[in-house]
Design a protein around this motif. Structure first.
Motif, PDB file in Angstrom:
ATOM      1  N   UNK A   1       0.869  -1.179   0.000  1.00 55.99           N
ATOM      2  CA  UNK A   1       0.000   0.000   0.000  1.00 55.99           C
ATOM      3  C   UNK A   1       0.903   1.226   0.000  1.00 55.99           C
ATOM      4  N   UNK A   2       0.886   1.982  -1.089  1.00 58.60           N
ATOM      5  CA  UNK A   2       1.835   3.079  -1.253  1.00 58.60           C
ATOM      6  C   UNK A   2       1.328   4.418  -0.719  1.00 58.60           C
ATOM      7  N   UNK A   3       0.014   4.578  -0.618  1.00 61.76           N
ATOM      8  CA  UNK A   3      -0.553   5.885  -0.278  1.00 61.76           C
ATOM      9  C   UNK A   3      -1.596   5.767   0.831  1.00 61.76           C
ATOM     10  N   UNK A   4      -1.637   6.765   1.678  1.00 68.76           N
ATOM     11  CA  UNK A   4      -2.692   6.909   2.671  1.00 68.76           C
ATOM     12  C   UNK A   4      -3.227   8.327   2.612  1.00 68.76           C
ATOM     13  N   UNK A   5      -4.341   8.586   3.277  1.00 70.48           N
ATOM     14  CA  UNK A   5      -4.958   9.918   3.214  1.00 70.48           C
ATOM     15  C   UNK A   5      -5.466  10.369   4.572  1.00 70.48           C
ATOM     16  N   UNK A   6      -5.409  11.680   4.803  1.00 70.49           N
ATOM     17  CA  UNK A   6      -5.961  12.291   6.005  1.00 70.49           C
ATOM     18  C   UNK A   6      -6.544  13.657   5.635  1.00 70.49           C
ATOM     19  N   UNK A   7      -7.427  14.147   6.508  1.00 70.22           N
ATOM     20  CA  UNK A   7      -7.999  15.490   6.360  1.00 70.22           C
ATOM     21  C   UNK A   7      -7.818  16.221   7.674  1.00 70.22           C
ATOM     22  N   UNK A   8      -7.279  17.435   7.602  1.00 67.97           N
ATOM     23  CA  UNK A   8      -7.029  18.208   8.813  1.00 67.97           C
ATOM     24  C   UNK A   8      -8.336  18.758   9.376  1.00 67.97           C
ATOM     25  N   UNK A   9      -8.573  18.523  10.649  1.00 66.06           N
ATOM     26  CA  UNK A   9      -9.775  19.044  11.310  1.00 66.06           C
ATOM     27  C   UNK A   9      -9.487  20.368  12.016  1.00 66.06           C
ATOM     28  N   UNK A  10      -8.215  20.691  12.169  1.00 61.82           N
ATOM     29  CA  UNK A  10      -7.799  21.963  12.772  1.00 61.82           C
ATOM     30  C   UNK A  10      -6.672  22.550  11.939  1.00 61.82           C
ATOM     31  N   UNK A  11      -6.387  23.828  12.150  1.00 65.17           N
ATOM     32  CA  UNK A  11      -5.172  24.402  11.582  1.00 65.17           C
ATOM     33  C   UNK A  11      -3.982  23.631  12.145  1.00 65.17           C
ATOM     34  N   UNK A  12      -2.939  23.463  11.339  1.00 62.85           N
ATOM     35  CA  UNK A  12      -1.780  22.697  11.813  1.00 62.85           C
ATOM     36  C   UNK A  12      -0.503  23.240  11.205  1.00 62.85           C
ATOM     37  N   UNK A  13       0.604  22.861  11.839  1.00 60.85           N
ATOM     38  CA  UNK A  13       1.924  23.267  11.352  1.00 60.85           C
ATOM     39  C   UNK A  13       2.688  22.030  10.911  1.00 60.85           C
ATOM     40  N   UNK A  14       3.347  22.152   9.781  1.00 65.15           N
ATOM     41  CA  UNK A  14       4.154  21.063   9.248  1.00 65.15           C
ATOM     42  C   UNK A  14       5.288  21.661   8.435  1.00 65.15           C
ATOM     43  N   UNK A  15       6.493  21.240   8.745  1.00 65.28           N
ATOM     44  CA  UNK A  15       7.651  21.744   8.002  1.00 65.28           C
ATOM     45  C   UNK A  15       7.851  23.235   8.139  1.00 65.28           C
ATOM     46  N   UNK A  16       7.443  23.782   9.282  1.00 64.28           N
ATOM     47  CA  UNK A  16       7.634  25.207   9.523  1.00 64.28           C
ATOM     48  C   UNK A  16       6.574  26.093   8.914  1.00 64.28           C
ATOM     49  N   UNK A  17       5.535  25.530   8.306  1.00 59.11           N
ATOM     50  CA  UNK A  17       4.460  26.319   7.725  1.00 59.11           C
ATOM     51  C   UNK A  17       3.127  25.937   8.372  1.00 59.11           C
ATOM     52  N   UNK A  18       2.195  26.879   8.385  1.00 60.95           N
ATOM     53  CA  UNK A  18       0.869  26.642   8.942  1.00 60.95           C
ATOM     54  C   UNK A  18      -0.135  26.444   7.805  1.00 60.95           C
ATOM     55  N   UNK A  19      -0.976  25.443   7.973  1.00 60.36           N
ATOM     56  CA  UNK A  19      -1.980  25.105   6.958  1.00 60.36           C
ATOM     57  C   UNK A  19      -3.359  25.110   7.620  1.00 60.36           C
ATOM     58  N   UNK A  20      -4.404  25.394   6.855  1.00 67.36           N
ATOM     59  CA  UNK A  20      -5.735  25.537   7.458  1.00 67.36           C
ATOM     60  C   UNK A  20      -6.457  24.205   7.644  1.00 67.36           C
ATOM     61  N   UNK A  21      -7.424  24.224   8.560  1.00 67.62           N
ATOM     62  CA  UNK A  21      -8.332  23.084   8.711  1.00 67.62           C
ATOM     63  C   UNK A  21      -9.011  22.803   7.380  1.00 67.62           C
TER      64      UNK A  21
END
Length: 435
Positions: free
Chosen positions: A323-343
């Protein structure tokens, strides 16, 4: 045949070209043949890739682990994505939004607990004798023929029988199971054709209709709930609706079939490309025999053999993740790799890329069957870690070790045919002969 052409090479220039315009919904054929140079470029230069549809494509091991760990922020619920993809009320929509893997607690917790009760260490240990007999029967048939197909005659036949046994599906009813599974899982591809969608919907309808009859029969004649997952699910109906019961039976087949078929097929085909790895596996029993002089019991010896095989199976899972891929959906704003992304941000977790991350794995693109430790993510991580991982490892170990003991000189007779999918990496056909 020449074994050097199973996984074709991809030039650094071409890998960069594909990576710079990377879009899961518009992939060239070179990607399906060998995605790893493309993953390597993305992980090094654009590890959090913004896709044309606005979603994020993650390739670093650490980023995947951080997402897997935080199930509250990163939801597995796919309603928002699957409704426009399949249409609300369609069979595919009903299935994929109800099954264990695409849900959060409390449904996920309830169903996983029921399934895990039938996949305890004791229950799996009791399956071993039957699994060995099944594999030996398949090998006997291949030996009589002198040749066969690694996927159709061996790799795919094993999990269909094992999951069929878990659900108590009569042997006479098992013929359509593989085709149903391939069609339903094929509809999870990022780009879905009308033909794939229609076949997926009809497969869900047919499987669900079959299960309704099976459930009716099992209510009248229950099986042993310690081994019969369907009986366990039926007896837990206070916790499950009728739809949840039926759709999670379909999920159990799909989850146990495709990934294990790919594990076995990928391993046996990879060994044709890596003769040193094949020699290593063939030497395990010889080396273990030499160790017997320093050990006191057959249990010690067998444990040593099994431990080496388990290590090898984990490396096959890392090297060519089923299985090469998985998926998620952000329920809150989050930070990853030094950047902030929206819910609301959708994320694709590239397990195949994370499992070759050189910051975690030395010589990450090499097949090293004695690799230890091996922190691969082929079974996921956190609350959604594969419920059947111990069973999959057992199937892989017995299938591959038994095949090699019987046919150490097997050879491919034609070019293996890959499945041509981004999410599930495996083969559809691979002809071979025995010496």
């Amino acid at each position: 045949m020449s074994i050097s052409c199973i996984t074709p090479s991809l030039s650094a220039q071409r890998a960069e070209e594909i990576a710079r315009s990377f879009d899961l919904r518009n992939l060239p054929q070179e990607f399906y043949a060998n995605p790893y140079p493309i993953y390597d470029w993305l992980r090094e230069h654009e590890p959090i890739r913004r896709m044309p549809d606005g979603s994020l494509f993650l390739t670093r091991h650490a980023d995947l682990v951080s997402v897997y760990k935080d199930a509250q922020t990163f939801s597995s619920d796919k309603q928002a994505e699957f409704t426009p993809k399949y249409g609300a009320g369609s069979p595919l929509h009903e299935h994929h939004t109800t099954s264990l893997v695409f849900n959060d607690p409390p449904l996920h917790t309830r169903v996983r607990k029921i399934i895990m009760g039938a996949l305890s260490r004791r229950a799996i240990a009791q399956m071993e004798a039957g699994l060995i007999a099944l594999v030996n029967g398949l090998l006997d048939r291949i030996e009589e023929q002198g040749d066969g197909d690694l996927i159709e005659d061996f790799a795919s036949a094993i999990p269909v029988e094992i999951i069929g046994n878990l659900l108590g599906i009569p042997h006479t009813d098992r013929e359509p199971l593989r085709d149903w599974s391939l069609a339903i899982l094929g509809a999870l591809e990022p780009k879905l054709s009308r033909e794939q969608e229609e076949l997926g919907n009809s497969s869900v309808r047919e499987f669900k209709s079959y299960l309704q009859g099976l459930v009716k029969e099992r209510r009248q004649h229950p099986g042993d709930p310690e081994h019969d997952v369907l009986t366990r699910l039926i007896q837990s109906e206070a916790e499950l609706t009728e739809i949840e019961l039926l759709q999670n039976c379909i999920f159990i087949l799909n989850a146990g079939h495709e990934t294990t078929t790919n594990l076995i097929g990928n391993a046996l085909i990879a060994l044709q490309e890596h003769p040193q790895a094949l020699s290593y596996l063939l030497s395990i029993h010889e080396h273990s025999a030499q160790e017997v002089r320093q050990q006191t019991t057959d249990f010690d010896r067998n444990s040593s053999i099994e431990a080496r095989w388990d290590t090898a199976i984990d490396e096959f899972l890392r090297f060519e993740s089923s299985n090469q891929l998985g998926n998620r959906r952000a329920t809150y704003d989050f930070e990853l790799g030094g950047q902030t992304y929206p819910a609301g941000t959708l994320l694709t977790l590239c397990i195949g890329a994370a499992n070759r991350d050189p910051s975690v794995f030395t010589q990450a693109n090499a097949l090293q069957l004695d690799r230890s430790p091996n922190k691969h993510l082929a079974f996921g991580y956190g609350i959604h870690q594969c419920a059947g991982l111990s069973l999959a490892r057992l199937e892989g170990r017995i299938a591959v070790s038994s095949f090699l003991q019987r046919f150490p000189d097997y050879q491919l007779t034609d070019q293996p045919v890959r499945g041509g999918r981004a999410r599930f990496r495996g083969f559809l056909r691979a002809g071979f002969k025995i010496s």
